[in-house]
Every structure is written in C-alpha cells, then in structure tokens.
Design a protein around this motif. Structure first.
Motif, short mmCIF file in Angstrom:
data_model
loop_
_atom_site.label_atom_id
_atom_site.label_comp_id
_atom_site.label_asym_id
_atom_site.label_seq_id
_atom_site.Cartn_x
_atom_site.Cartn_y
_atom_site.Cartn_z
N LEU B 26 0.83 -1.22 0.00
CA LEU B 26 0.00 0.00 0.00
C LEU B 26 0.86 1.26 0.00
O LEU B 26 2.04 1.22 0.35
N ASP B 27 0.24 2.37 -0.35
CA ASP B 27 0.93 3.64 -0.18
C ASP B 27 1.28 3.81 1.29
O ASP B 27 0.60 3.26 2.17
N LEU B 29 0.96 6.01 3.61
CA LEU B 29 0.00 6.54 4.57
C LEU B 29 -1.06 5.50 4.91
O LEU B 29 -1.38 5.28 6.08
N SER B 30 -1.59 4.82 3.91
CA SER B 30 -2.58 3.78 4.18
C SER B 30 -1.94 2.61 4.90
O SER B 30 -2.56 2.00 5.79
N PHE B 84 -11.45 -3.52 6.55
CA PHE B 84 -12.12 -2.41 5.83
C PHE B 84 -13.42 -2.05 6.53
O PHE B 84 -13.70 -0.88 6.81
N HIS B 112 -8.18 9.57 6.75
CA HIS B 112 -7.16 8.54 6.55
C HIS B 112 -7.69 7.14 6.90
O HIS B 112 -7.31 6.16 6.27
N LEU B 115 -9.81 6.16 3.90
CA LEU B 115 -8.97 5.83 2.74
C LEU B 115 -8.28 4.49 2.93
O LEU B 115 -8.19 3.68 1.99
N ASN B 118 -10.67 1.78 2.14
CA ASN B 118 -10.84 1.64 0.69
C ASN B 118 -9.67 0.90 0.07
O ASN B 118 -9.84 0.04 -0.80
N ALA B 119 -8.47 1.23 0.51
CA ALA B 119 -7.28 0.57 -0.03
C ALA B 119 -7.31 -0.92 0.31
O ALA B 119 -6.98 -1.77 -0.54
N LEU B 121 -9.88 -2.79 0.76
CA LEU B 121 -10.90 -3.45 -0.06
C LEU B 121 -10.35 -3.77 -1.45
O LEU B 121 -10.51 -4.88 -1.97
N ALA B 122 -9.67 -2.80 -2.06
CA ALA B 122 -9.08 -3.03 -3.38
C ALA B 122 -7.97 -4.08 -3.30
O ALA B 122 -7.83 -4.94 -4.18
N LEU B 123 -7.22 -4.03 -2.22
CA LEU B 123 -6.11 -4.99 -2.04
C LEU B 123 -6.65 -6.42 -1.90
O LEU B 123 -6.04 -7.38 -2.42
N GLY B 125 -9.27 -7.68 -3.31
CA GLY B 125 -9.56 -8.17 -4.66
C GLY B 125 -8.29 -8.56 -5.40
O GLY B 125 -8.23 -9.61 -6.05
N GLU B 126 -7.27 -7.74 -5.23
CA GLU B 126 -6.00 -8.01 -5.92
C GLU B 126 -5.39 -9.34 -5.46
O GLU B 126 -4.88 -10.11 -6.28
#
Lengths: 330, 330
Positions: B26-27, B29-30, B84, B112, B115, B118-119, B121-123, B125-126
């Motif tokens: 992740l970035d 900050l997240s 999440f 934060h 965010l 959200n990150a 959740l996308a992760l 799936g990845e």
C-alpha cells in the motif's frame, strides 16, 4: 459543464442503461443515494457529469477493434469507481456542492454516502468479473489503489508547507490520472487486446490526466462559478495546495514569499485577500507554469497516441477529447 | 478477546505474513493506518483480533482437500475486507474504541481511516485476482455488497421505532453473517472445489454468523468491559436496535412497552436507567429469546455441516469454532 462531443453523447447513451441496471442491483438505500448522485432522480442533466471516463473506455475498446457492446461493462465500471471517489471525496473534504447540486452526503448523511461509495466500488468489480474480465478488474483495482494513494497525499499536503511541484504532480498522477489512464486502456484489456496497445493508451491517459488536473487547478482559481459550480477563487479560499499555487510558492520569487505569508495567516481570508492571492500566484509564475505544463502534457499525450497505431477515427476522437480536457474554459 | 483454539493460532501464524506482505504494497499513509489497525505497531496482541475469518477460510480450503498454502491469499483477503468494514464502521458510528485500543480514526483522522479501508478493499480483490481466483473474488464482492446493505439497514433502524425481529435478523444476516459465510466457503471456491460443498459451508457460515451476532448482542448488554472492550451496557447507552432489544420491544409485553418509553426519552440515559433497561429487556423476554435463537442457529449450522460430507478433523474444527462463536463469555 457538459462535454458536448458526439463521442461523449453516444457513450453516455450507451453506458447509462448498463449503469442503471447495475445500480438497480444494489440494496434500496445505496441505490437511492447512487441514483441521486448520477442525477437520475431530479431531472438535472448536469447531475450525470461529463461521462468522460466511459467515453474514453468505449474509445479504448474501439482501439482494439472490439464490439462496442463488449466494452460497456468496463465503461460502466470505471464510471462507478469515479462515482465512488466523488462520494467519498465530498465527505472527506466536507464539500457541500457537487456538479452544481447539493452533494449526496448533505442529502442522505455522511454514512449513507460512504456506504453507497463502497457498494459502487464492489459493484464495479462485479460488472467486470461477471463478464470474465479478470484482467480488467485487476487494472481497475490498481487504479483504485493509486487513487487512494493520491487522496492520502492530498490530505497530507494540507498540513505541510514544503510541498514540492514534483510531489504535487505525483499526487495528481495518482489521484486524477490513474483512473483516466485506466479508462483509456480498460477497453483494450477487457477485449483481450494487445498489452502494448493498452500500455500506450494508459500512458496517453496519464499525460492527458495531468493536463486535465492542471486545467482543473487553473479553473479552481480563475474559473467562473458557472464553469465550476463552486465560488470564484474556490481553491484559494480552502488554501488548497493546487499545482499553480505550489509552483508559485516554490518558484523562489518575492511574490511567492508574499503568497506564502498570506496563506499562512490563521484567520479566514477576506475577498480582497483572495484576489491578492490570485494576483500573487500569477506574478510568481504559477499560472504561466501550469498553463505551459498543461501544454507539455498534452503534447506528450499526443506522442503516446502516435505510438499506439490506432484507426484514424479512434485517434481523432482521443485527440479531440485530450484537447477538450486541456483547454477547459478558463 | 483472543480465540484460543489451536486452529485459530495456526491460521493466524500462516495468514499474518501474507497480510503483512499485502499491506506492505500500500501507499505509505494507508499502510501506516493498516499496521496500526492490525496491532503490528504497538505490540498489542489484542490489536490483531481473533483471526476468526482467516481460520474459517483455511478450514474451508482443507474441506476441499486443498493445500493450505493455496488458501492463504483467500484467508488474507477476507480479513482485509473485515478490516475495511471495521475501519469504516468506527468512523460512521463515531466509535472511539476498537479491540480495547483507540480506533484508527482517533489516531489518524477520519479521512485517513476511510482511505485505508478503501485501499484494503481493493487490495483484497487483488490478492485473489493475482492468484487467478476470479470466482473467489466475485464471492467476496457479493459479501461486500451484502455487508454494505446490512450497514445501511443498521443506520436506517436507528431512526425507526417499528423495527421487527425479522428485519433485525435480515440486517444481521447481511452485516455479520455474509462475510462469515464467505469465509467458510471461499477456501473451497479458491481451490476450485465443488460448488455444493461451498454452498453447504456458506449456509453453515450464515447460521453460525447469526449465532455470533446474537451472542455479540447479548454481550453488548450483559457483557463485561473486560470481554467486550466497551463500557458495560454499551448497546443500551447508544440505544442500539440490537436483537434482544428488538425482541423485547416487539414481544407485546408490558415490560416491552415500559422499555420503549424509557428508550424514547430525549435525554441521555443515567446509569440507573441503563440497568432498568437491561432488566426490562430480560423481563420482556428479549434475553431468553436471543439465547434460544442463538441455540437454534447453532443447531442449524450443525445440520449444514452434516450435509457437507467433510473430513472428520475439518468437521470437528468447524463445529468447535461454531460452538465457540455461539457461547462467547456472557
């Protein structure tokens, strides 16, 4: 502002039924918020937005020679992710206006706006996966991760006074350009087209996306309320670290230092201060740099198109869209 | 509370490295928010939670005869979605405590925390898509959509005084049981196991999930601070429409009507009122119904296991987990 290009109108007409069907699958509460956000409840044409991303996604499919129908789920999925980001952004930024209308959170409350965004994000994945487009779902996921990274940077910048132009460009690349790059390439990916074509179109989308953000930041200072749906000088009111402002602050000029002092004042800025700040951004070279940088990004976008070996009509429409993006009325 | 079953400890040890690697992508900050949420930053063992969902996901893979390694991305993905939902829930509910520690939003701010959710959740799936587990990604997406629907209902119920027991069970089925059902079946799906096995385990997870929510709602009234990490009588303080409360309110008893009148008072409830409310929930039959319903759901879960034709050791561990869930210390 509505995109008045024939390609955009055509894409909107094609994608909207797919979006409506998808939103109809949501739980009733999230569906209600989504319909409002998309402007389907109060007859407001402006509510639907410019359909820029679906237009790019449909063009992307055409670039790969795919049947337009086949690209529509991907086009809708990108628009759902865009809607997710706007719904959440407005909550996080406490921004009461979206597309000239009250933002969804002001109507339904923050939690329902957040939940609707989450539902739209999951729905976007489902639209791609149910079509067997796992590669496109991964591309969209990557764009979401970049988007979140950009939003996190944007927040962090609000508390810092040493943001560089490069950091600001990186933030825009993540927050704005990543989803546009995904839109420009997802049609190719969804249609199983060649990876180099998807790569060239993603690069085009990144450059066009940066041009878009630069234009948007210029509008945020010098745009009319009519064009932006926001008060004039909106980004200076909120002391946003937008690209022209950061360029002005970091240019080493006396005007830049006066701007920094003005923006560092603890009290709210008066109308006269806002006009003075805009003048200082201009005197410090922030406006000229942003306009020139938008031009350079547009040129780079065109070079990416040249590498993509596209059908002439598709190339012309991508070019038209990129120019529209970089020359928004400011 | 930490799950002290050997299966859970084993699953935690197996899944944590996968989670840590994923969060590391992740970035910054997240990633920082996620590491705090998972309890990896301050040595707090409690921070990591019970690892219930990864444990179920690993067991699910074993049910299909799959190699444990193959199920770990799915187990991690379910835990990411759970994280999440917790990160977002605490923001939406304004809840300052999570797992006996300050909730992430109180440390990093609401934006934060949102965010980061959200990150994650996308992760999630990845993690599934990069393993080629598109079917598992769809199952997880479906669970997210149900989860959001449940959260939206939960919010809606706060403003209504006519919520029925059936509506409340539906909300719990969406908000709590859907992700547990997904955890119980995703290992089978990720391993390409038979759909009827996945279906039976999902049904098991749904019933066990409802038992879990009933136990949690009982704890929310009669649980100790030590067990819940919340003040005693926490759910009555917030006037939550939990299952025992709704059962008490809708049972047609005099005690239920007195409870309704008490909860309808505009002013904050004093300590004595809270104890009186708990007594009224009990007198109106809400506690007895919730305890009996938890038992019925546990029985139904066991019947689902019987249909699943599992290896004896896997069946025993699922059963052990279900019993643990339904008999949490209250």
């Amino acid at each position: 502002m509505t995109l008045t290009l024939p390609a955009a109108e055509a894409a909107r007409e094609l994608v909207e039924p797919v979006l409506r069907e998808a939103v109809g699958r949501l739980d009733p509460l999230s569906a209600r918020v989504a319909r409002y956000h998309f402007g389907w409840t109060d007859g407001g044409e402006a509510g639907g937005g410019k359909a820029l991303r679906p237009t790019l996604a449909v063009l992307s499919g055409r670039a790969a020679g795919a049947d337009v129908e086949r690209c529509l789920p991907a086009a809708a999925a990108v628009e759902l992710v865009h809607a997710f980001s706007l719904l959440h952004d407005d909550v996080m930024d406490d921004d009461p206006v979206r597309r000239h209308r009250p933002a969804a959170w002001t109507v339904f409350g923050r939690p329902h706006a957040l939940l609707c965004g989450n539902a739209l994000l999951a729905l976007a994945g489902e639209l791609l996966l149910e079509q067997g487009c796992a590669a496109a779902a991964r591309a969209l996921n990557d764009a979401v991760l970049a988007l979140v990274a950009g939003q996190a940077l944007d927040l962090e910048f609000q508390d810092r006074d040493d943001v560089t132009r490069e950091e600001c460009l990186l933030m825009s690349r993540c927050k704005t350009a990543s989803l546009l790059a995904c839109a420009c390439s997802i049609g190719v990916t969804a249609a199983g087209g060649p990876a180099p074509l998807a790569g060239a179109l993603a690069a085009f989308g990144t450059e066009a996306g940066l041009a878009f953000q630069l234009a948007d930041d210029l509008l945020g200072i010098w745009g009319s309320t009519e064009a932006t749906g926001k008060p004039v000088l909106a980004d200076l009111r909120t002391r946003k670290k937008s690209l022209p402002v950061v360029a002005a602050l970091t240019g080493g000029t006396a005007a830049g230092r006066r701007l920094a002092a003005l923006l560092a004042r603890p009290e709210p800025l008066a109308e006269a201060d806002l006009h003075e700040a805009a003048r200082l951004v201009e005197e410090a070279g922030g406006r000229a740099w942003a306009e020139a940088e938008a031009g350079r990004r547009l040129d780079a976008a065109v070079r990416c198109l040249d590498e993509a070996d596209l059908p002439a009509d598709v190339r012309a429409e991508f070019l038209h869209l990129a120019r529209f993006i970089a020359s928004r009325d400011h």
